[in-house]
Motif scaffolding. Structure first.
Motif, PDB file in Angstrom:
ATOM      1  N   SER A   1       9.641  -3.812  -2.293  1.00  0.00           N
ATOM      2  CA  SER A   1       9.333  -5.044  -3.037  1.00  0.00           C
ATOM      3  C   SER A   1       7.833  -5.336  -2.955  1.00  0.00           C
ATOM      4  O   SER A   1       7.406  -6.285  -2.311  1.00  0.00           O
ATOM      5  CB  SER A   1      10.151  -6.226  -2.484  1.00  0.00           C
ATOM      6  N   PRO A   2       7.023  -4.527  -3.641  1.00  0.00           N
ATOM      7  CA  PRO A   2       5.568  -4.677  -3.531  1.00  0.00           C
ATOM      8  C   PRO A   2       4.952  -5.697  -4.474  1.00  0.00           C
ATOM      9  O   PRO A   2       3.786  -6.066  -4.299  1.00  0.00           O
ATOM     10  CB  PRO A   2       5.060  -3.273  -3.872  1.00  0.00           C
ATOM     11  N   PHE A   3       5.719  -6.160  -5.493  1.00  0.00           N
ATOM     12  CA  PHE A   3       5.134  -7.008  -6.527  1.00  0.00           C
ATOM     13  C   PHE A   3       5.737  -8.406  -6.527  1.00  0.00           C
ATOM     14  O   PHE A   3       6.900  -8.604  -6.185  1.00  0.00           O
ATOM     15  CB  PHE A   3       5.336  -6.384  -7.909  1.00  0.00           C
ATOM     16  N   VAL A   4       4.937  -9.370  -6.960  1.00  0.00           N
ATOM     17  CA  VAL A   4       5.414 -10.726  -7.213  1.00  0.00           C
ATOM     18  C   VAL A   4       4.464 -11.361  -8.216  1.00  0.00           C
ATOM     19  O   VAL A   4       3.248 -11.143  -8.166  1.00  0.00           O
ATOM     20  CB  VAL A   4       5.508 -11.557  -5.914  1.00  0.00           C
ATOM     21  N   GLU A   5       5.032 -12.075  -9.174  1.00  0.00           N
ATOM     22  CA  GLU A   5       4.232 -12.762 -10.200  1.00  0.00           C
ATOM     23  C   GLU A   5       3.272 -11.816 -10.912  1.00  0.00           C
ATOM     24  O   GLU A   5       2.152 -12.180 -11.276  1.00  0.00           O
ATOM     25  CB  GLU A   5       3.473 -13.942  -9.587  1.00  0.00           C
ATOM     26  N   GLY A   6       3.715 -10.574 -11.116  1.00  0.00           N
ATOM     27  CA  GLY A   6       2.897  -9.594 -11.831  1.00  0.00           C
ATOM     28  C   GLY A   6       1.731  -9.047 -11.039  1.00  0.00           C
ATOM     29  O   GLY A   6       0.873  -8.356 -11.594  1.00  0.00           O
ATOM     30  N   ARG A   7       1.695  -9.311  -9.731  1.00  0.00           N
ATOM     31  CA  ARG A   7       0.576  -8.850  -8.897  1.00  0.00           C
ATOM     32  C   ARG A   7       1.086  -8.013  -7.742  1.00  0.00           C
ATOM     33  O   ARG A   7       2.206  -8.202  -7.270  1.00  0.00           O
ATOM     34  CB  ARG A   7      -0.196 -10.053  -8.329  1.00  0.00           C
ATOM     35  N   ASP A   8       0.221  -7.140  -7.266  1.00  0.00           N
ATOM     36  CA  ASP A   8       0.525  -6.362  -6.077  1.00  0.00           C
ATOM     37  C   ASP A   8       0.295  -7.246  -4.854  1.00  0.00           C
ATOM     38  O   ASP A   8      -0.799  -7.774  -4.654  1.00  0.00           O
ATOM     39  CB  ASP A   8      -0.375  -5.124  -6.013  1.00  0.00           C
ATOM     40  N   THR A   9       1.317  -7.400  -4.019  1.00  0.00           N
ATOM     41  CA  THR A   9       1.226  -8.287  -2.851  1.00  0.00           C
ATOM     42  C   THR A   9       0.478  -7.650  -1.688  1.00  0.00           C
ATOM     43  O   THR A   9       0.158  -8.330  -0.710  1.00  0.00           O
ATOM     44  CB  THR A   9       2.632  -8.637  -2.345  1.00  0.00           C
ATOM     45  N   SER A  10       0.234  -6.342  -1.741  1.00  0.00           N
ATOM     46  CA  SER A  10      -0.285  -5.547  -0.628  1.00  0.00           C
ATOM     47  C   SER A  10       0.756  -5.359   0.474  1.00  0.00           C
ATOM     48  O   SER A  10       0.451  -4.788   1.518  1.00  0.00           O
ATOM     49  CB  SER A  10      -1.563  -6.154  -0.031  1.00  0.00           C
ATOM     50  N   PHE A  11       1.963  -5.845   0.259  1.00  0.00           N
ATOM     51  CA  PHE A  11       3.058  -5.661   1.203  1.00  0.00           C
ATOM     52  C   PHE A  11       4.020  -4.600   0.674  1.00  0.00           C
ATOM     53  O   PHE A  11       4.215  -4.472  -0.533  1.00  0.00           O
ATOM     54  CB  PHE A  11       3.827  -6.964   1.414  1.00  0.00           C
ATOM     55  N   ALA A  12       4.648  -3.878   1.603  1.00  0.00           N
ATOM     56  CA  ALA A  12       5.715  -2.963   1.217  1.00  0.00           C
ATOM     57  C   ALA A  12       7.006  -3.730   0.946  1.00  0.00           C
ATOM     58  O   ALA A  12       7.800  -3.346   0.095  1.00  0.00           O
ATOM     59  CB  ALA A  12       5.942  -1.922   2.309  1.00  0.00           C
ATOM     60  N   SER A  13       7.217  -4.831   1.682  1.00  0.00           N
ATOM     61  CA  SER A  13       8.440  -5.614   1.542  1.00  0.00           C
ATOM     62  C   SER A  13       8.096  -7.102   1.466  1.00  0.00           C
ATOM     63  O   SER A  13       8.128  -7.807   2.484  1.00  0.00           O
ATOM     64  CB  SER A  13       9.404  -5.354   2.708  1.00  0.00           C
ATOM     65  N   TRP A  14       7.777  -7.561   0.263  1.00  0.00           N
ATOM     66  CA  TRP A  14       7.529  -8.996   0.089  1.00  0.00           C
ATOM     67  C   TRP A  14       8.827  -9.784   0.252  1.00  0.00           C
ATOM     68  O   TRP A  14       8.817 -10.929   0.687  1.00  0.00           O
ATOM     69  CB  TRP A  14       6.911  -9.257  -1.272  1.00  0.00           C
TER      70      TRP A  14
END
Length: 380
Positions: free
Chosen positions: A157-170
């Motif tokens: 789950s790397p994405f949220v709101e069309g952006r890369d969160t820099s997390f592997a698991s948001w």
């Protein structure tokens, strides 16, 4: 042979914008009536659906059921120009998903308040059958130390709101906001476990034991240990890999050298959520910190006797080798966006729930003209 069951959650996404969309009127009712080789049920949001396998004993049986269920929901998603996405979070969102009608979900929504608006998360839950009450508590203790490396292997789950969160698991970060989440404490026995859960209920942090968000817990409905640390996985093979790892850990009765506090496990879960297989996490065999890849190799060695006895050793070996070569779901999601934007991500997500041709058959009625109901299963 010890049985297990798998629960997979999916978000229906618009096939172009990749934002969650509510299932068309009557769609969920049609899908949830089809209960052949597993079951489909509603989930917390109207944009979600959950698939449950029946209790199974082998990885092959689990994969066959998951493929059947994924094709079923993939066909219904295609009908409404959507993708049934097996991703921990959607690529983008309008925060407009509604809560599914249900007395239980009404209580959860009242408890979460505004958190519901961006709680669009999909998990993979694995039930491992453990018939003895006290043994379930001991198994819980065995699993908790391995939670960080299990998350590192399955971040998707790397994405949220069309952006890369820099997390592997948001998704894991969103779950962290809930009371009774991430690592459970160490419990001495069943009475200690029940007392710990009751304290959370007395605090009104959770409505009931079924609302616990711990990354591993004892099921309230079935004689199982339920491992909940995983993001939803892109493919059935990855879901089965997580299940076989979980079963082997539950059945490997090698106590860790020392009790590890929930604070250390939670810190390791955070690093695993952040960096995936590049994280440094706790090694429960030594109590020391090491890189996730090394800890994964040690885990494989520790549970090797159980894997061998269950006939799962080759499956797990090949699955971990694929992860090393292809990367986790988060890695592959990022790669698809880098190569071809949201169109590439849409193809990747759709491949996980391919629509069959022709459409899946409707359930056969029983002689009295009513659909067949399955027996209760540990996977529910």
């Amino acid at each position: 042979m010890t049985r297990f069951g798998i629960e997979e959650e999916f978000l229906f996404l618009d096939e172009h914008s990749l934002v969650p969309v509510a299932l068309a009127a009557g769609t969920r009712e049609r899908i949830t009536r089809l209960r052949t080789g597993g079951e489909v049920t509603k989930e917390y949001l109207t944009s979600q659906i959950e698939c449950l396998t029946e209790p199974v004993s082998t990885g092959a049986d689990a994969e066959a059921q998951l493929r059947h269920l994924r094709e079923l929901i993939g066909w219904h998603a295609q009908e409404q120009q959507a993708i049934a996405a097996s991703s921990g979070t959607p690529f983008a969102t309008t925060r407009s998903s509604a809560v599914s009608p249900s007395p239980h979900y009404d209580v959860v929504a009242e408890q979460l308040g505004h958190l519901t608006h961006d709680h669009e998360v999909n998990g993979l839950h694995v039930h491992v059958e453990v018939l003895d009450d006290e043994e379930r508590v001991r198994a819980l203790g065995r699993v908790r130390g391995w939670l960080p490396v299990l998350l590192a292997l399955t971040g998707n789950s790397p994405f949220v709101e069309g952006r890369d969160t820099s997390f592997a698991s948001w998704r894991s970060i969103l779950i962290r906001r809930l009371p009774g989440s991430w690592s459970p404490p160490h419990f001495r026995d069943l009475a200690d476990y029940r007392a710990g859960v009751q304290r959370l209920i007395d605090l009104r942090a959770i409505a009931d034991a079924a609302s616990l968000s711990w990354a591993v817990r004892i099921s309230e409905r079935y004689p199982t240990v339920e491992v909940r640390v995983f993001d939803a996985q892109l493919t059935p093979e990855e879901s089965v890999l997580a299940a076989l790892l979980s079963r082997a850990i539950v059945l490997t009765d090698d106590p860790p050298p020392a009790a590890i506090g929930a604070d250390v496990i939670d810190a390791s879960l955070w690093t695993a959520a952040r960096r995936g297989m590049d994280a440094r996490v706790i090694d429960p065999t030594t109590g020391e910190i090491d890189d996730a890849r090394t800890v994964a190799e040690r885990m494989q060695g520790v549970i090797a006797p159980a894997l061998r006895e269950l006939g799962d050793e080759e499956w797990v070996h090949d699955g971990l080798a694929r992860l090393r070569t292809d990367g986790t779901g988060a890695t592959r999601q990022r790669r698809s966006v880098e190569q071809d934007g949201t169109a590439g991500l849409a193809r990747l997500l759709r491949a996980g729930t391919p629509a069959p041709h022709p459409a899946p058959a409707a359930p056969r009625p029983d002689p009295h003209g009513e659909r067949q109901e399955p027996a209760p299963a540990p996977a529910a």
